[in-house]
Design a protein around this motif. Structure first.
Motif, PDB file in Angstrom:
ATOM      1  N   PRO A 191       0.831  -1.207   0.000  1.00  0.00           N
ATOM      2  CA  PRO A 191       0.000   0.000   0.000  1.00  0.00           C
ATOM      3  C   PRO A 191       0.867   1.258   0.000  1.00  0.00           C
ATOM      4  O   PRO A 191       1.887   1.329   0.690  1.00  0.00           O
ATOM      5  CB  PRO A 191      -0.795  -0.121   1.301  1.00  0.00           C
ATOM      6  CG  PRO A 191      -0.769  -1.568   1.655  1.00  0.00           C
ATOM      7  CD  PRO A 191       0.545  -2.081   1.154  1.00  0.00           C
ATOM      8  N   LEU A 192       0.448   2.230  -0.791  1.00  0.00           N
ATOM      9  CA  LEU A 192       1.165   3.495  -0.893  1.00  0.00           C
ATOM     10  C   LEU A 192       0.130   4.605  -0.989  1.00  0.00           C
ATOM     11  O   LEU A 192      -0.718   4.583  -1.883  1.00  0.00           O
ATOM     12  CB  LEU A 192       2.067   3.487  -2.134  1.00  0.00           C
ATOM     13  CG  LEU A 192       2.895   4.742  -2.411  1.00  0.00           C
ATOM     14  CD1 LEU A 192       3.913   4.970  -1.307  1.00  0.00           C
ATOM     15  CD2 LEU A 192       3.595   4.615  -3.769  1.00  0.00           C
ATOM     16  N   LEU A 193       0.170   5.542  -0.073  1.00  0.00           N
ATOM     17  CA  LEU A 193      -0.787   6.643  -0.055  1.00  0.00           C
ATOM     18  C   LEU A 193      -0.080   7.931  -0.459  1.00  0.00           C
ATOM     19  O   LEU A 193       1.041   8.206  -0.004  1.00  0.00           O
ATOM     20  CB  LEU A 193      -1.416   6.765   1.329  1.00  0.00           C
ATOM     21  CG  LEU A 193      -2.335   5.566   1.620  1.00  0.00           C
ATOM     22  CD1 LEU A 193      -2.315   5.191   3.083  1.00  0.00           C
ATOM     23  CD2 LEU A 193      -3.752   5.874   1.157  1.00  0.00           C
ATOM     24  N   LEU A 194      -0.737   8.688  -1.328  1.00  0.00           N
ATOM     25  CA  LEU A 194      -0.085   9.842  -1.943  1.00  0.00           C
ATOM     26  C   LEU A 194      -0.972  11.082  -1.883  1.00  0.00           C
ATOM     27  O   LEU A 194      -2.202  10.988  -1.768  1.00  0.00           O
ATOM     28  CB  LEU A 194       0.242   9.538  -3.413  1.00  0.00           C
ATOM     29  CG  LEU A 194       1.141   8.333  -3.702  1.00  0.00           C
ATOM     30  CD1 LEU A 194       1.189   8.074  -5.195  1.00  0.00           C
ATOM     31  CD2 LEU A 194       2.539   8.549  -3.138  1.00  0.00           C
ATOM     32  N   LEU A 195      -0.331  12.227  -1.967  1.00  0.00           N
ATOM     33  CA  LEU A 195      -1.015  13.506  -2.101  1.00  0.00           C
ATOM     34  C   LEU A 195      -0.911  13.942  -3.558  1.00  0.00           C
ATOM     35  O   LEU A 195       0.202  14.147  -4.075  1.00  0.00           O
ATOM     36  CB  LEU A 195      -0.377  14.555  -1.187  1.00  0.00           C
ATOM     37  CG  LEU A 195      -0.465  14.250   0.314  1.00  0.00           C
ATOM     38  CD1 LEU A 195       0.372  15.234   1.116  1.00  0.00           C
ATOM     39  CD2 LEU A 195      -1.922  14.291   0.787  1.00  0.00           C
ATOM     40  N   ASP A 196      -2.062  14.031  -4.207  1.00  0.00           N
ATOM     41  CA  ASP A 196      -2.140  14.463  -5.605  1.00  0.00           C
ATOM     42  C   ASP A 196      -1.280  13.594  -6.524  1.00  0.00           C
ATOM     43  O   ASP A 196      -0.682  14.096  -7.488  1.00  0.00           O
ATOM     44  CB  ASP A 196      -1.744  15.940  -5.733  1.00  0.00           C
ATOM     45  CG  ASP A 196      -2.647  16.681  -6.707  1.00  0.00           C
ATOM     46  OD1 ASP A 196      -3.818  16.288  -6.836  1.00  0.00           O
ATOM     47  OD2 ASP A 196      -2.176  17.640  -7.344  1.00  0.00           O
ATOM     48  N   ASN A 197      -1.206  12.299  -6.202  1.00  0.00           N
ATOM     49  CA  ASN A 197      -0.473  11.316  -7.016  1.00  0.00           C
ATOM     50  C   ASN A 197       1.017  11.622  -7.135  1.00  0.00           C
ATOM     51  O   ASN A 197       1.669  11.213  -8.102  1.00  0.00           O
ATOM     52  CB  ASN A 197      -1.079  11.214  -8.425  1.00  0.00           C
ATOM     53  CG  ASN A 197      -2.213  10.219  -8.473  1.00  0.00           C
ATOM     54  OD1 ASN A 197      -2.108   9.121  -7.939  1.00  0.00           O
ATOM     55  ND2 ASN A 197      -3.327  10.609  -9.087  1.00  0.00           N
ATOM     56  N   LYS A 198       1.563  12.333  -6.156  1.00  0.00           N
ATOM     57  CA  LYS A 198       2.980  12.665  -6.200  1.00  0.00           C
ATOM     58  C   LYS A 198       3.671  12.137  -4.945  1.00  0.00           C
ATOM     59  O   LYS A 198       3.069  12.061  -3.881  1.00  0.00           O
ATOM     60  CB  LYS A 198       3.184  14.172  -6.318  1.00  0.00           C
ATOM     61  CG  LYS A 198       2.635  14.763  -7.608  1.00  0.00           C
ATOM     62  CD  LYS A 198       2.825  16.252  -7.669  1.00  0.00           C
ATOM     63  CE  LYS A 198       2.224  16.826  -8.936  1.00  0.00           C
ATOM     64  NZ  LYS A 198       0.765  16.710  -8.975  1.00  0.00           N
ATOM     65  N   LYS A 199       4.948  11.792  -5.115  1.00  0.00           N
ATOM     66  CA  LYS A 199       5.751  11.323  -3.999  1.00  0.00           C
ATOM     67  C   LYS A 199       6.574  12.472  -3.426  1.00  0.00           C
ATOM     68  O   LYS A 199       6.672  13.551  -4.014  1.00  0.00           O
ATOM     69  CB  LYS A 199       6.677  10.192  -4.452  1.00  0.00           C
ATOM     70  CG  LYS A 199       5.936   8.954  -4.958  1.00  0.00           C
ATOM     71  CD  LYS A 199       6.907   7.862  -5.360  1.00  0.00           C
ATOM     72  CE  LYS A 199       6.176   6.626  -5.850  1.00  0.00           C
ATOM     73  NZ  LYS A 199       7.121   5.539  -6.237  1.00  0.00           N
ATOM     74  N   TRP A 200       7.176  12.212  -2.271  1.00  0.00           N
ATOM     75  CA  TRP A 200       7.983  13.231  -1.615  1.00  0.00           C
ATOM     76  C   TRP A 200       9.087  13.747  -2.541  1.00  0.00           C
ATOM     77  O   TRP A 200       9.359  14.950  -2.595  1.00  0.00           O
ATOM     78  CB  TRP A 200       8.598  12.660  -0.335  1.00  0.00           C
ATOM     79  CG  TRP A 200       9.671  13.538   0.235  1.00  0.00           C
ATOM     80  CD1 TRP A 200      11.014  13.358   0.165  1.00  0.00           C
ATOM     81  CD2 TRP A 200       9.471  14.763   0.948  1.00  0.00           C
ATOM     82  NE1 TRP A 200      11.670  14.393   0.786  1.00  0.00           N
ATOM     83  CE2 TRP A 200      10.747  15.261   1.279  1.00  0.00           C
ATOM     84  CE3 TRP A 200       8.341  15.484   1.337  1.00  0.00           C
ATOM     85  CZ2 TRP A 200      10.925  16.453   1.989  1.00  0.00           C
ATOM     86  CZ3 TRP A 200       8.506  16.672   2.041  1.00  0.00           C
ATOM     87  CH2 TRP A 200       9.777  17.152   2.352  1.00  0.00           C
ATOM     88  N   MET A 201       9.704  12.868  -3.286  1.00  0.00           N
ATOM     89  CA  MET A 201      10.865  13.239  -4.096  1.00  0.00           C
ATOM     90  C   MET A 201      10.498  14.027  -5.356  1.00  0.00           C
ATOM     91  O   MET A 201      11.373  14.584  -6.018  1.00  0.00           O
ATOM     92  CB  MET A 201      11.652  11.985  -4.489  1.00  0.00           C
ATOM     93  CG  MET A 201      12.200  11.189  -3.316  1.00  0.00           C
ATOM     94  SD  MET A 201      13.417  12.133  -2.366  1.00  0.00           S
ATOM     95  CE  MET A 201      13.941  10.861  -1.181  1.00  0.00           C
TER      96      MET A 201
END
Length: 516
Positions: free
Chosen positions: A385-395
């Motif tokens: 599972p991976l939860l994202l903000l606006d389909n973007k990752k931290w990097m």
């Protein structure tokens, strides 16, 4: 080793009251504190052996820093921790395998501070500052304390291991006081008590238990492997499991902080009493709100008054509503007890004011930008599972770049199936509304089909906030003015397991000539 299989007796330990930290001296004519992060053992329940913990100044939770509005403070946060972590670290993301295992950086949650004192996740440092992260700027943090009186809190914010460092004990309360609050004749001094709530699980030998993998790990997942959430088997308040506190038959003020990794508390009193909420994340509300239950998401703060004057000789239990489908063996429906057994020492002249303070509405500002930001669920390359903000990752490159002094509306579109408490650094915002949409329809074809009108915030949310509950299948809108400082900050989900991977994004407040 298994988690505790013997049931711990409830309400046998007295509630500790965290000590108030005294400044060491003046630094540039301002108060100066030195706070060390250390490893120690502390007894969390009468029937448990002392537990290994990490904490600020050898305490769990850390000491309360109590300051006056407008009186700046300097804090030197020192890492005196071991080089090895005692909780399971997943090093398979954020290039953590290349970083020192034990890293810390303290974030004063709710503070309007310059970037170099905000606790940026990549401003981490190791024991005695031997190694530092790419965003590390200074050893001594500066907090202006120019904002309204409020209950803030400080906690670790190191990239990729926040969930573990906070779970180990790195959290404490920070209070800013102002004259407005003091004029209201609220319960004070020994009748004002912080309640720092969290949940934990324990091994039979009294040590903290934190799972090394999700409940249903796949064969190709690493061990340790990050979990999507954590719910503990016991509730702690101020570092004791299911404590009690003796009180007088009078009004008390409680500053409630949810410092749990994931758990939301739904609080009520078994006596049928009401809570009188007077404050929220950003301080006093416009007027007092009478409530029979309190929902408090991770990182939210509630400032409430409870009146025990009609309950002399009684025992009142603070409960947590687990809902109709709760496991009958789940004991976290209890939080703590108030024993109204102390004699009244003096006439209670404190008040529960109806009107508290004036809060100007940001809706009257010119809105420079509206951002539509999706809270989404995904999977990583291993199928985790991976939860994202606006389909973007931290990097990924920074996309949230509000201009200094500008007002924006952020519409958070939650297309996952659970609530996320969203925290924005630097600012206090106001909740505009929430509007439900058909989540099943969205998952079928990506269409937002509203199923009801936009609803205003709950009465106790009509105030300054820095953390907002964004429910599943709803668009939650907040309005904020960005300042008072430009620079690099972050916004993220405050479920710590989500924040670590990968539901956190950089935010850059841009300085332009337009707003000078």
């Amino acid at each position: 080793m298994d988690i505790v299989n013997k049931k711990l007796k409830k309400f046998v330990d007295a509630l500790p009251i965290p000590e108030i930290l005294k400044p060491l001296r003046k630094y540039k004519d301002e108060s100066y504190y030195k706070v060390q992060m250390t490893e120690f053992r502390q007894k969390l329940h009468r029937d448990l052996r002392p537990t290994r913990l990490w904490g600020y100044n050898g305490q769990f939770p850390g000491p309360v820093i109590d300051v006056q509005r407008g009186e700046p403070t300097h804090v030197k946060w020192e890492n005196k921790l071991p080089d090895k972590h005692f909780l399971p670290i997943d090093k398979s993301f954020h290039n953590l395998e290349k970083l020192p295992e034990v890293r810390t950086v303290t974030h004063l949650h709710g503070s309007q501070s310059k970037p170099e004192s905000d606790g940026y996740p990549e401003a981490w440092f190791t024991r005695n500052f031997r190694d530092t992260g790419p965003q590390f700027k200074n050893k001594v943090y500066h907090y202006p304390n120019h904002q309204r009186g409020a209950t803030l809190w400080y906690h670790d914010h190191a990239m990729g291991i926040t969930r573990l460092n906070v779970y180990a004990g790195l959290a404490g309360m920070y209070i800013i006081r102002d004259e407005r609050e003091e004029r209201l004749n609220l319960p004070s001094e020994e009748y004002e008590i912080p309640l720092i709530m969290m949940d934990r699980s324990f091994q039979d030998n009294g040590e903290l238990f934190y799972p090394s993998q999700p409940d249903d790990p796949q064969e190709n997942w690493p061990n340790p492997s990050i979990r999507p959430f954590f719910i503990g088997e016991t509730n702690l308040v101020n570092g004791k499991i299911w404590p009690y506190v003796e009180v007088e038959p009078r009004k008390y003020r409680f500053r409630i902080l949810n410092a749990a990794n994931t758990r939301t508390y739904q609080l009520f009193l078994d006596s049928g009493q009401s809570f009188y909420q007077i404050g929220s994340d950003g301080g006093l509300m416009r007027k007092t709100v009478k409530l029979d239950n309190l929902a408090v998401e991770p990182a939210e703060r509630l400032d409430v008054i409870i009146d025990f004057s009609k309950h002399e000789g009684e025992t009142v239990t603070l409960k947590n509503d687990l809902g109709p489908d709760a496991d009958p063996d789940d004991e976290t429906g209890d939080v703590m007890q108030f024993k109204v057994t102390l004699p009244l020492t003096s006439v209670d002249r404190s008040r529960i004011p109806r009107y508290l303070t004036r809060i100007p509405s940001l809706s009257e500002n010119k809105v420079q930008r509206i951002r539509n930001l999706k809270l989404v669920g995904s999977t990583d390359k291993l199928g985790r599972p991976l939860l994202l903000l606006d389909n973007k990752k931290w990097m990924d490159p920074v996309t949230e770049t509000p201009e200094l002094g500008s007002t924006e509306i952020w519409s958070m579109i939650n297309v996952t199936n659970f609530t996320h408490p969203i925290h924005i650094h630097l600012i206090q915002f106001q909740i505009v509304d929430r509007q439900p949409f058909d989540l099943n329809r969205y998952n079928q074809d990506g269409t937002i089909n509203f199923t009801g009108p936009a609803k205003p915030p709950h009465p106790n949310e009509k105030s300054w906030k820095d953390t907002v509950a964004a429910p599943a299948g709803q668009i939650t809108r907040v309005i904020a003015s960005f300042g008072p400082f430009p620079g690099d900050y972050v916004w993220h989900c405050h479920i710590l397991e989500h924040e670590d991977y990968d539901m956190m994004r950089p935010m850059k407040v841009i300085e332009t000539d337009k707003w000078e």
